[in-house]
Scaffold this active site. Structure first.
Site, PDB file in Angstrom:
ATOM      1  N   ALA A 139      -0.747   8.767  -7.717  1.00 47.80           N
ATOM      2  CA  ALA A 139      -2.152   8.752  -7.316  1.00 47.80           C
ATOM      3  C   ALA A 139      -2.888   9.905  -7.999  1.00 47.80           C
ATOM      4  O   ALA A 139      -2.322  10.982  -8.230  1.00 47.80           O
ATOM      5  CB  ALA A 139      -2.273   8.874  -5.800  1.00 47.80           C
ATOM      6  N   GLY A 175       3.812   7.776  -6.839  1.00 49.01           N
ATOM      7  CA  GLY A 175       3.443   6.368  -6.759  1.00 49.01           C
ATOM      8  C   GLY A 175       3.713   5.596  -8.026  1.00 49.01           C
ATOM      9  O   GLY A 175       3.889   4.376  -7.988  1.00 49.01           O
ATOM     10  N   GLU A 185       7.214   4.518  -7.625  1.00 51.36           N
ATOM     11  CA  GLU A 185       7.251   3.466  -6.616  1.00 51.36           C
ATOM     12  C   GLU A 185       6.743   2.140  -7.186  1.00 51.36           C
ATOM     13  O   GLU A 185       7.268   1.068  -6.858  1.00 51.36           O
ATOM     14  CB  GLU A 185       6.409   3.879  -5.407  1.00 51.36           C
ATOM     15  CG  GLU A 185       7.025   5.040  -4.636  1.00 51.36           C
ATOM     16  CD  GLU A 185       6.193   5.459  -3.446  1.00 51.36           C
ATOM     17  OE1 GLU A 185       6.629   5.222  -2.304  1.00 51.36           O
ATOM     18  OE2 GLU A 185       5.093   6.012  -3.667  1.00 51.36           O
ATOM     19  N   GLU A 226       6.488  13.544  -3.535  1.00 52.64           N
ATOM     20  CA  GLU A 226       5.582  13.580  -2.386  1.00 52.64           C
ATOM     21  C   GLU A 226       5.864  14.706  -1.398  1.00 52.64           C
ATOM     22  O   GLU A 226       4.929  15.339  -0.896  1.00 52.64           O
ATOM     23  CB  GLU A 226       5.630  12.225  -1.654  1.00 52.64           C
ATOM     24  CG  GLU A 226       4.902  11.099  -2.387  1.00 52.64           C
ATOM     25  CD  GLU A 226       5.765  10.356  -3.387  1.00 52.64           C
ATOM     26  OE1 GLU A 226       5.364   9.275  -3.850  1.00 52.64           O
ATOM     27  OE2 GLU A 226       6.860  10.872  -3.717  1.00 52.64           O
TER      28      GLU A 226
END
Length: 261
Positions: free
Chosen positions: A67, A112, A115, A135
């Site tokens: 992000a 992310g 992911e 994270e």
């Protein structure tokens, strides 16, 4: 609507190439990119003939840095939750996509970004690629199915090490641990990925989609229930024109001409 943060092209071999296109930010995901990714993959769910196989990659030198933390700076709790709700729907759309997806990780796949790659069916990586789930070092935790997809790829103990240390690791380590399927020379990554994608796209489309569904159930169901699902998925292929075309082509010693019917 024209895409602002992505590009999408389809090759002559019916391989769809979806590229994250914010190279100046290592393809970090803004709210707009998350929304566009969701819309693209939701569209593939509806139009399953859009491509025979999809390749997801990043423009420039990075795959996806996660992000965009510059956009997130100063967000209120409500703003953050609203943005993350978009990310949740995005990652669900990727995982629900019936078309096979290969991630071609050409650079950093962090947070992310990793992911997103894990939500694909399998991963090819450039030798220079780097991976991390960072994270917990930022006061949060993986929230785009990372704690679900990573253990399925590398095992629970290795997944705990990766998540809890937040430490980056190499493409070679990712290969050794089972996170990626193949490590390629940087300048050969796309050629090798596209060759495999083309091979997948040449197969009977309904067969490939049904096989993907059944394989996804292998880690979710007990063996007997999973096999029952497999038989249901198999029977869906028996009534297709492509099943007969495959048999005819084999016996006539020619390449099959599948129609997805």
């Amino acid at each position: 609507m024209p895409l602002q943060t992505l590009t999408f092209t389809v090759s002559a071999h019916r391989v769809g190439i979806l590229t994250l296109n914010r190279p100046e930010a290592r393809n970090a995901m803004t709210t707009t990119m998350m929304s566009e990714l969701h819309d693209c993959f939701a569209g593939f769910y509806v139009d399953q003939d859009a491509a025979g196989c999809l390749v997801l990659t990043g423009a420039g030198r990075g795959f996806c840095a996660g992000a965009d933390l510059k956009q997130r700076r100063g967000m209120t709790d409500d703003d953050w939750r609203r943005q993350h709700a978009i990310a949740e729907q995005m990652i669900k759309a990727v995982m629900d996509c019936p078309i096979p997806i290969i991630a071609a990780v050409n650079g950093a796949a962090f947070a992310g970004g990793l992911e997103l790659a894990l939500a694909c069916d399998f991963i090819y990586a450039a030798r220079s690629a780097r991976f991390a789930l960072t994270e917990v070092s930022l006061g949060i935790m993986p929230g785009a199915a990372g704690t679900q997809n990573l253990p399925r790829a590398v095992g629970v103990r290795r997944a705990k090490e990766i998540v809890l240390t937040a430490a980056p690791f190499t493409a070679e380590a990712a290969l050794q641990w089972g996170l990626v399927n193949k490590v390629c020379a940087d300048d050969e990554l796309m050629a090798e990925t596209l060759a495999v994608a083309a091979r997948i796209a040449l197969n009977a489309p309904i067969s490939a989609r049904q096989a993907k569904k059944s394989l996804d159930k292998a880690t979710e169901l007990d063996r007997a229930t999973g096999y029952a699902f497999e038989i249901e998925a198999y029977n869906r292929t028996v009534v297709t024109e492509d099943r007969q075309e495959g048999i005819d082509a084999f016996n006539e010693k020619r390449k099959p001409r599948y129609k997805g019917k």
